[in-house]
Scaffold this motif. Structure first.
Motif: not given
Length: 101
Positions: A8-9, A44-45, A54-55, A88-93
């Motif tokens: 997740a990113a 965290a970046f 966050v990744f 927040p824009d949380i995207r599954p990868v």
């Protein structure tokens, strides 16, 4: 060795003046991530003065969903109105290849 398959990113743009809170929140969140059994890695970046993110990775979809429904996600959503300039824009990868030590 466990192979990570799901991730997740999400970059998040903070409101003006939250530079310190972004770092403080990350320090609190990493403690929560360490308690999550299915979170394999957590990073965290910061991209610039107000954009941070966050990744994280998980062994499977169940681990990712547990994380996204857990304490870290709840804390992020709870702080969104006061700390973030947008939702927040949380995207599954899905991870195609992984190199870890």
């Amino acid at each position: 060795m466990q192979h990570d398959e799901a991730g997740a990113a999400g970059p998040h743009r903070g409101q003006a003046g939250i530079r310190r809170e972004g770092g403080g929140s990350a320090a609190d969140a990493v403690q929560l991530a360490q308690q999550e059994e299915h979170t394999v890695t957590w990073f965290a970046f910061r991209q610039d003065a107000t954009t941070f993110g966050v990744f994280d990775t998980f062994a499977d979809e169940q681990g990712r969903q547990g994380h996204l429904q857990g304490k870290i996600a709840a804390a992020l959503m709870g702080a969104a109105e006061t700390m973030l300039s947008e939702a927040p824009d949380i995207r599954p990868v899905d991870l195609l290849a992984v190199k870890l030590p």
